[in-house]
Design a protein around this motif. Sequence first.
Motif, mmCIF file in Angstrom:
data_model
loop_
_atom_site.group_PDB
_atom_site.id
_atom_site.type_symbol
_atom_site.label_atom_id
_atom_site.label_comp_id
_atom_site.label_asym_id
_atom_site.label_seq_id
_atom_site.Cartn_x
_atom_site.Cartn_y
_atom_site.Cartn_z
ATOM 1 N N ARG A 50 40.812 39.305 43.541
ATOM 2 C CA ARG A 50 41.963 39.013 42.620
ATOM 3 C C ARG A 50 41.739 37.620 42.158
ATOM 4 N NH1 ARG A 50 45.320 41.500 47.096
ATOM 5 N NH2 ARG A 50 46.017 43.399 46.000
ATOM 6 N N LEU A 97 42.133 43.259 36.728
ATOM 7 C CA LEU A 97 43.291 42.160 36.347
ATOM 8 C C LEU A 97 42.551 41.220 35.595
ATOM 9 C CD1 LEU A 97 43.475 41.583 40.626
ATOM 10 C CD2 LEU A 97 45.318 42.480 38.930
ATOM 11 N N GLU A 146 47.810 43.245 34.368
ATOM 12 C CA GLU A 146 46.980 44.125 35.675
ATOM 13 C C GLU A 146 47.001 45.596 34.877
ATOM 14 O OE1 GLU A 146 48.520 43.524 39.369
ATOM 15 O OE2 GLU A 146 48.248 45.788 40.005
ATOM 16 N N TYR A 165 46.208 35.004 45.977
ATOM 17 C CA TYR A 165 46.155 35.810 44.812
ATOM 18 C C TYR A 165 46.263 34.985 43.570
ATOM 19 C CZ TYR A 165 47.655 40.253 42.571
ATOM 20 O OH TYR A 165 47.774 41.476 41.992
#
Lengths: 391, 132
Positions: A306, A330, A340, B46
Amino acid sequence: MTALIFTLAVLLHQSDSTDTAGHELNLGMFFYSSASADLNEGLQTLNTDTLMVFPDGSFHTDWADLSGEVSVSYTPDSTASFKPVSAGAFFRWPGAQWIGAGVSVGLINPFLQGLGSPVREWNSYKTDDSTAVTVEVGGLLGFQGTWTQFGDSLSWYSVKSPWLGFGAVKWNGIRENSEQLETVSGFLDLKRVQPWFLFVKENSRWTYSAQIRGWKPVTGSTLSVEIAPLVSLNEDSSSAGLTAWIYGNRRAFSGYFTAVSALENEPEPHFEAGLNILSQAGIEWALEADLDHIETFHGELSGFYRMSPAGCGGKIELYDDSLRATATALYSPVENVSAEFSVMSDLDTDSPEPGCLLQITGVRENITAGVSVEWEHGSTILGMGVSAWID
Amino acid sequence: MGTWLNHTGNGGICMDRLIALSLLLCSCAVFVPAEKTQSDGMQFHYPSAARVQLVGDWNNWGGITGVLGLVDPSCGIMETRNGVWVGSVPDDLDRGIYRYAFLVNGTQFFPDPLNPERADFGGHVVSVLLID
């Protein structure tokens, strides 16, 4: 619609917040709108699903809390509706913080904590349109009590102890018409371990549950393992089991294993296990599996990278004989913008029908905007949403 | 390349070892857990998210019109530090057991990968926080 959004954003910045000695006034507003279209029917089907504005305000002093929030919503046929979302006025006895009373609408919802999952989940009772009257008392040996009456059929009450030196206890109850639910919960601090207990009485029927926490047979520099035995007893069925939680102390990983079985002639065991790792390469791995007594199996393996500006990942889910896979890409071209794209499909059918989902989210200070396109089973749905707020 | 693969002397063995070493190093980076970022609060890795919120039983899961209703995007906002989102739970929570999750871009719930204790909330797998 864009013009409307920016007009509202400007209006939002005209809101006020004041903090003077002993008094605090807060004014704010929240705006939310969403629209959708079926692209198979053409973009002309784009229609506003929701258009809502929530002005709110609150005023706090040492002896009073006043708050209110209303919603103004517009439906697709352009009719506006005005409705209070929440409102409340609560007054405390000056100098005695734990003697107070108040009235509210939409501010309080009954909820009962459990050992992990709750005994009674949020939104189990419809209280939106019920005026609630709340009374709080406390101070006597540190005990605190709260009683809230919603309308004439639902009441929620609790009494909680202070820290007693060796533990704490709380009594909770919800009564709706002739149905009554009560819990007695708390824990004891025995230094090396902390037994947590939960006794639930539902319509004169008791369930006794207890879980030992804090027992860590492995405590090293790399990892810690906590083992928590659990037992639950009632008149009809009883169960026992244990959970082992694994914590990485210096490294980013965690895991668990749970085994629970009924204490009956037919044990009906249930197993769960999971492992999470954030690797040095930035990949987040997750592995989960559970198996119950009728040999229903669920397994899940995923790996996601990510990072910004680009990442990717995949997930495979197994439910007994069915297998489902998801692949995700992503992309974050600039900070606070995230895109996404996912493709998912069942893999165990002769003619898999893949579905796709594209979501783009952008955040700029207090404004959030999102666009999504979902394609599945031949239909393509476009969704758009925007929200903004000011404190 | 063909010469390398067909070579049966020490060079071939070196190549095998090189490949094995490369795979080992690669698998280490891919599977070996990273070092934890030191932080007092909750953290969630993230980097490509636009917004991450820390929501749970203590803040009605961010619901502006009730739990599982419209989510307030200002509720439980986490700050990003080099791709790691950092947030904290309120200091004045009563002793008890609370569920929480990370809400990414206002749409997806994620449990805390560093906390193995799990529960369910509205069909989502979430994490459990114990305050004693």
